[in-house]
Design a protein around this motif. Structure first.
Motif, PDB file in Angstrom:
ATOM      1  N   ARG A   1       8.210  43.802   7.272  1.00  0.00           N
ATOM      2  CA  ARG A   1       7.304  44.841   6.663  1.00  0.00           C
ATOM      3  C   ARG A   1       6.638  44.741   5.497  1.00  0.00           C
ATOM      4  O   ARG A   1       5.547  45.002   5.389  1.00  0.00           O
ATOM      5  CB  ARG A   1       7.983  46.352   6.982  1.00  0.00           C
ATOM      6  CG  ARG A   1       7.083  47.536   6.828  1.00  0.00           C
ATOM      7  CD  ARG A   1       7.789  48.834   7.143  1.00  0.00           C
ATOM      8  NE  ARG A   1       8.637  49.210   6.472  1.00  0.00           N
ATOM      9  CZ  ARG A   1       8.400  50.153   5.369  1.00  0.00           C
ATOM     10  NH1 ARG A   1       7.153  50.665   5.228  1.00  0.00           N
ATOM     11  NH2 ARG A   1       9.376  50.670   4.842  1.00  0.00           N
ATOM     12  N   GLU A   2       7.335  44.156   4.529  1.00  0.00           N
ATOM     13  CA  GLU A   2       6.670  43.843   3.484  1.00  0.00           C
ATOM     14  C   GLU A   2       5.511  42.605   3.760  1.00  0.00           C
ATOM     15  O   GLU A   2       4.634  42.503   2.807  1.00  0.00           O
ATOM     16  CB  GLU A   2       7.843  43.170   2.491  1.00  0.00           C
ATOM     17  CG  GLU A   2       7.468  43.211   0.951  1.00  0.00           C
ATOM     18  CD  GLU A   2       8.474  43.380   0.058  1.00  0.00           C
ATOM     19  OE1 GLU A   2       8.162  43.815  -1.259  1.00  0.00           O
ATOM     20  OE2 GLU A   2       9.598  43.137   0.302  1.00  0.00           O
ATOM     21  N   LEU A   3       5.993  41.749   4.518  1.00  0.00           N
ATOM     22  CA  LEU A   3       4.731  40.670   4.826  1.00  0.00           C
ATOM     23  C   LEU A   3       3.588  41.213   5.294  1.00  0.00           C
ATOM     24  O   LEU A   3       2.434  40.869   4.954  1.00  0.00           O
ATOM     25  CB  LEU A   3       5.488  39.677   5.579  1.00  0.00           C
ATOM     26  CG  LEU A   3       4.705  38.408   5.987  1.00  0.00           C
ATOM     27  CD1 LEU A   3       4.667  37.577   4.465  1.00  0.00           C
ATOM     28  CD2 LEU A   3       5.491  37.640   6.915  1.00  0.00           C
ATOM     29  N   ALA A   4       3.880  42.386   6.132  1.00  0.00           N
ATOM     30  CA  ALA A   4       2.710  42.825   6.919  1.00  0.00           C
ATOM     31  C   ALA A   4       1.855  43.651   5.621  1.00  0.00           C
ATOM     32  O   ALA A   4       0.421  43.859   5.861  1.00  0.00           O
ATOM     33  CB  ALA A   4       3.177  43.951   8.089  1.00  0.00           C
ATOM     34  N   ILE A   5       2.621  44.244   4.794  1.00  0.00           N
ATOM     35  CA  ILE A   5       2.131  45.182   3.690  1.00  0.00           C
ATOM     36  C   ILE A   5       1.216  43.996   2.983  1.00  0.00           C
ATOM     37  O   ILE A   5      -0.106  44.471   2.396  1.00  0.00           O
ATOM     38  CB  ILE A   5       2.994  45.800   2.830  1.00  0.00           C
ATOM     39  CG1 ILE A   5       3.657  46.846   3.628  1.00  0.00           C
ATOM     40  CG2 ILE A   5       2.209  46.249   1.516  1.00  0.00           C
ATOM     41  CD1 ILE A   5       4.925  47.299   2.954  1.00  0.00           C
ATOM     42  N   LEU A   6       1.541  42.940   2.502  1.00  0.00           N
ATOM     43  CA  LEU A   6       0.847  41.885   1.982  1.00  0.00           C
ATOM     44  C   LEU A   6      -0.369  41.369   2.417  1.00  0.00           C
ATOM     45  O   LEU A   6      -1.335  41.327   2.137  1.00  0.00           O
ATOM     46  CB  LEU A   6       1.729  40.815   1.422  1.00  0.00           C
ATOM     47  CG  LEU A   6       2.978  40.982   0.414  1.00  0.00           C
ATOM     48  CD1 LEU A   6       3.518  39.636  -0.046  1.00  0.00           C
ATOM     49  CD2 LEU A   6       2.191  41.416  -0.824  1.00  0.00           C
ATOM     50  N   GLU A   7      -0.213  41.404   3.897  1.00  0.00           N
ATOM     51  CA  GLU A   7      -1.411  41.042   4.675  1.00  0.00           C
ATOM     52  C   GLU A   7      -2.463  41.815   4.526  1.00  0.00           C
ATOM     53  O   GLU A   7      -3.716  41.690   4.516  1.00  0.00           O
ATOM     54  CB  GLU A   7      -1.058  40.629   6.249  1.00  0.00           C
ATOM     55  CG  GLU A   7      -0.097  39.421   6.152  1.00  0.00           C
ATOM     56  CD  GLU A   7       0.487  39.073   7.632  1.00  0.00           C
ATOM     57  OE1 GLU A   7       0.271  40.228   8.536  1.00  0.00           O
ATOM     58  OE2 GLU A   7       0.988  38.246   7.960  1.00  0.00           O
ATOM     59  N   ARG A   8      -2.091  43.205   4.417  1.00  0.00           N
ATOM     60  CA  ARG A   8      -3.295  44.514   4.471  1.00  0.00           C
ATOM     61  C   ARG A   8      -3.627  44.547   2.825  1.00  0.00           C
ATOM     62  O   ARG A   8      -4.823  44.606   2.793  1.00  0.00           O
ATOM     63  CB  ARG A   8      -2.545  45.684   4.703  1.00  0.00           C
ATOM     64  CG  ARG A   8      -1.903  45.801   6.324  1.00  0.00           C
ATOM     65  CD  ARG A   8      -3.439  45.799   7.046  1.00  0.00           C
ATOM     66  NE  ARG A   8      -2.930  46.224   8.472  1.00  0.00           N
ATOM     67  CZ  ARG A   8      -2.868  47.622   8.969  1.00  0.00           C
ATOM     68  NH1 ARG A   8      -3.119  48.615   8.280  1.00  0.00           N
ATOM     69  NH2 ARG A   8      -2.728  47.765  10.329  1.00  0.00           N
ATOM     70  N   LYS A   9      -2.785  44.306   1.993  1.00  0.00           N
ATOM     71  CA  LYS A   9      -3.157  44.589   0.639  1.00  0.00           C
ATOM     72  C   LYS A   9      -3.848  43.639  -0.129  1.00  0.00           C
ATOM     73  O   LYS A   9      -4.649  43.757  -1.000  1.00  0.00           O
ATOM     74  CB  LYS A   9      -2.006  45.229  -0.105  1.00  0.00           C
ATOM     75  CG  LYS A   9      -1.476  46.737   0.499  1.00  0.00           C
ATOM     76  CD  LYS A   9      -2.279  47.816   0.244  1.00  0.00           C
ATOM     77  CE  LYS A   9      -1.705  49.059   0.649  1.00  0.00           C
ATOM     78  NZ  LYS A   9      -2.793  50.083   0.491  1.00  0.00           N
ATOM     79  N   VAL A  10      -3.245  42.291   0.309  1.00  0.00           N
ATOM     80  CA  VAL A  10      -3.759  41.032  -0.431  1.00  0.00           C
ATOM     81  C   VAL A  10      -4.154  40.224   0.442  1.00  0.00           C
ATOM     82  O   VAL A  10      -3.537  38.972   0.885  1.00  0.00           O
ATOM     83  CB  VAL A  10      -2.817  40.471  -1.311  1.00  0.00           C
ATOM     84  CG1 VAL A  10      -3.350  39.650  -2.506  1.00  0.00           C
ATOM     85  CG2 VAL A  10      -1.913  41.586  -2.260  1.00  0.00           C
ATOM     86  N   PRO A  11      -5.011  40.506   1.375  1.00  0.00           N
ATOM     87  CA  PRO A  11      -5.774  39.588   2.368  1.00  0.00           C
ATOM     88  C   PRO A  11      -6.418  38.173   1.856  1.00  0.00           C
ATOM     89  O   PRO A  11      -6.754  38.018   0.720  1.00  0.00           O
ATOM     90  CB  PRO A  11      -7.022  40.248   3.069  1.00  0.00           C
ATOM     91  CG  PRO A  11      -7.359  41.170   2.042  1.00  0.00           C
ATOM     92  CD  PRO A  11      -6.271  41.374   1.243  1.00  0.00           C
ATOM     93  N   GLY A  12      -6.067  37.099   2.784  1.00  0.00           N
ATOM     94  CA  GLY A  12      -6.877  35.743   2.120  1.00  0.00           C
ATOM     95  C   GLY A  12      -5.688  34.981   1.375  1.00  0.00           C
ATOM     96  O   GLY A  12      -5.971  33.869   1.184  1.00  0.00           O
ATOM     97  N   VAL A  13      -4.350  35.479   1.410  1.00  0.00           N
ATOM     98  CA  VAL A  13      -3.241  34.536   0.487  1.00  0.00           C
ATOM     99  C   VAL A  13      -2.938  33.840   1.621  1.00  0.00           C
ATOM    100  O   VAL A  13      -2.602  34.053   2.605  1.00  0.00           O
ATOM    101  CB  VAL A  13      -2.220  35.478  -0.229  1.00  0.00           C
ATOM    102  CG1 VAL A  13      -1.173  34.658  -0.634  1.00  0.00           C
ATOM    103  CG2 VAL A  13      -2.944  36.275  -1.282  1.00  0.00           C
ATOM    104  N   GLN A  14      -2.395  32.568   0.932  1.00  0.00           N
ATOM    105  CA  GLN A  14      -1.892  31.418   2.060  1.00  0.00           C
ATOM    106  C   GLN A  14      -0.495  32.263   2.703  1.00  0.00           C
ATOM    107  O   GLN A  14       0.203  32.756   2.047  1.00  0.00           O
ATOM    108  CB  GLN A  14      -1.534  30.189   1.169  1.00  0.00           C
ATOM    109  CG  GLN A  14      -2.708  29.446   0.711  1.00  0.00           C
ATOM    110  CD  GLN A  14      -3.107  28.723   1.912  1.00  0.00           C
ATOM    111  OE1 GLN A  14      -2.694  28.336   2.992  1.00  0.00           O
ATOM    112  NE2 GLN A  14      -4.482  28.081   1.657  1.00  0.00           N
ATOM    113  N   LYS A  15      -0.443  31.969   3.756  1.00  0.00           N
ATOM    114  CA  LYS A  15       0.953  32.334   4.680  1.00  0.00           C
ATOM    115  C   LYS A  15       2.049  32.118   4.145  1.00  0.00           C
ATOM    116  O   LYS A  15       3.118  32.644   3.864  1.00  0.00           O
ATOM    117  CB  LYS A  15       0.695  32.203   6.154  1.00  0.00           C
ATOM    118  CG  LYS A  15      -0.172  33.028   6.713  1.00  0.00           C
ATOM    119  CD  LYS A  15      -0.020  33.068   8.369  1.00  0.00           C
ATOM    120  CE  LYS A  15      -1.067  33.962   8.997  1.00  0.00           C
ATOM    121  NZ  LYS A  15      -0.873  33.903  10.349  1.00  0.00           N
TER     122      LYS A  15
END
Length: 305
Positions: A206-220
């Motif tokens: 869930r924390e990974l999903a939050i980062l994908e929403r809040k900080v898009p474009g960051v290397q996976k």
């Protein structure tokens, strides 16, 4: 007027539309609070997203957000209402200068709604064309017990009694979200008027999903390393564990530094974004942080990432 969600799935969809990644249990409790017209009391560590729930609700429902930020010494004049004393004095002097009407009428007029200065709690009871507002009572644990006791009438009857005017009741109860960082225990009498939910630190997924929403474009790979590092960090003995807010800040900071993966030097140089106490930073800096990073990278290699 916006319509409230009619199912748990609809609540999840609503929160997702506001970039809030919630688990099923939170969506269920929030749905019940909305359906039953009960305040929702959220407890949890600082930075786990309690306040954000109220903000997202107001934004996605197109409702007005009325926020009462609590602090030690908060009183009725700051939280509920006060009389406009300068205007009342001006009215008295005008009446004296013009030989105005009788004193009883003047006294009644001086304590009418026209001279009332509305603060957040009273504002939240006022009707709104867009629908009842979202009332956020933030960090209630910072106030003292007398103010907490005053809230009982507001939360049970959605009304405020002003001695000079009488009770003012909400035509439509506001959506009430109360948060607490649990620096002290809140009285059972208040909790009984609410539905309760403990907002915990999120799982790694869930924390990974939050980062994908809040900080898009960051290397996976960087996002996975960050989440893995923070998850391991929360298993250590620190004065203040990092919340989701710190994870998001750290990710943004590393993105500004054009990092594509973590390294010990970068971690040491940016720990002040993630941790807020010098003792914690000193404890983690150097070999301790490097060991955690090594463990994270081993875990990712084992998963073939």
């Amino acid at each position: 007027m916006s319509i409230l969600p009619d199912s748990i799935d609809a609540v999840e969809t609503l929160l997702n539309s506001g970039d809030y990644v919630a688990d099923r249990s939170l969506a269920t409790t929030l749905f019940l609070a909305l359906k039953m017209g009960r305040p929702l009391f959220l407890e949890g560590e600082a930075g786990v997203g309690k306040t954000e729930i109220a903000k997202v609700l107001a934004a996605t429902l197109n409702r007005r957000l009325v926020r009462l930020q609590c602090y030690e010494g908060l009183d009725l004049s700051s939280a509920v209402y006060e009389w406009n004393y300068p205007r009342q004095m001006l009215e008295i002097r005008l009446a004296e200068a013009t030989g105005g009407g009788d004193k009883e009428t003047l006294a009644r007029d001086l304590f009418s709604p026209d001279f009332l200065v509305e603060r957040p709690l009273l504002q939240a009871l006022k009707p709104d064309p867009a629908g009842a507002p979202v009332l956020l009572i933030d960090e209630l644990d910072r106030t003292d017990e007398p103010f907490e006791a005053y809230l009982l009438e507001v939360l049970s009857d959605f009304q405020i009694t002003i001695p000079e005017i009488g009770p003012i009741k909400a035509a439509e109860p506001p959506i009430v979200i109360i948060t607490s960082n649990r620096t002290r225990e809140i009285h059972d009498a208040l909790k009984r008027r609410c539905l309760y939910y403990w907002v915990d630190y999120p799982s790694a997924e869930r924390e990974l999903a939050i980062l994908e929403r809040k900080v898009p474009g960051v290397q996976k790979r960087l996002s996975r390393e960050i989440v893995g590092f923070v998850q391991h960090l929360r298993e250590t003995e620190l004065f203040k564990l990092p919340g989701v807010a710190e994870t998001i800040d750290w990710t943004r900071a590393l993105a500004f530094l054009d990092k594509v993966s973590l390294d010990p030097e970068t971690i040491d140089n940016t720990l002040g974004v993630l941790l807020k106490y010098q003792d914690d930073i000193a404890k983690m800096k150097g070999s301790e942080a490097a060991n955690i990073l090594r463990q994270v990278q081993q875990d990712m290699a084992a998963l073939g990432i």
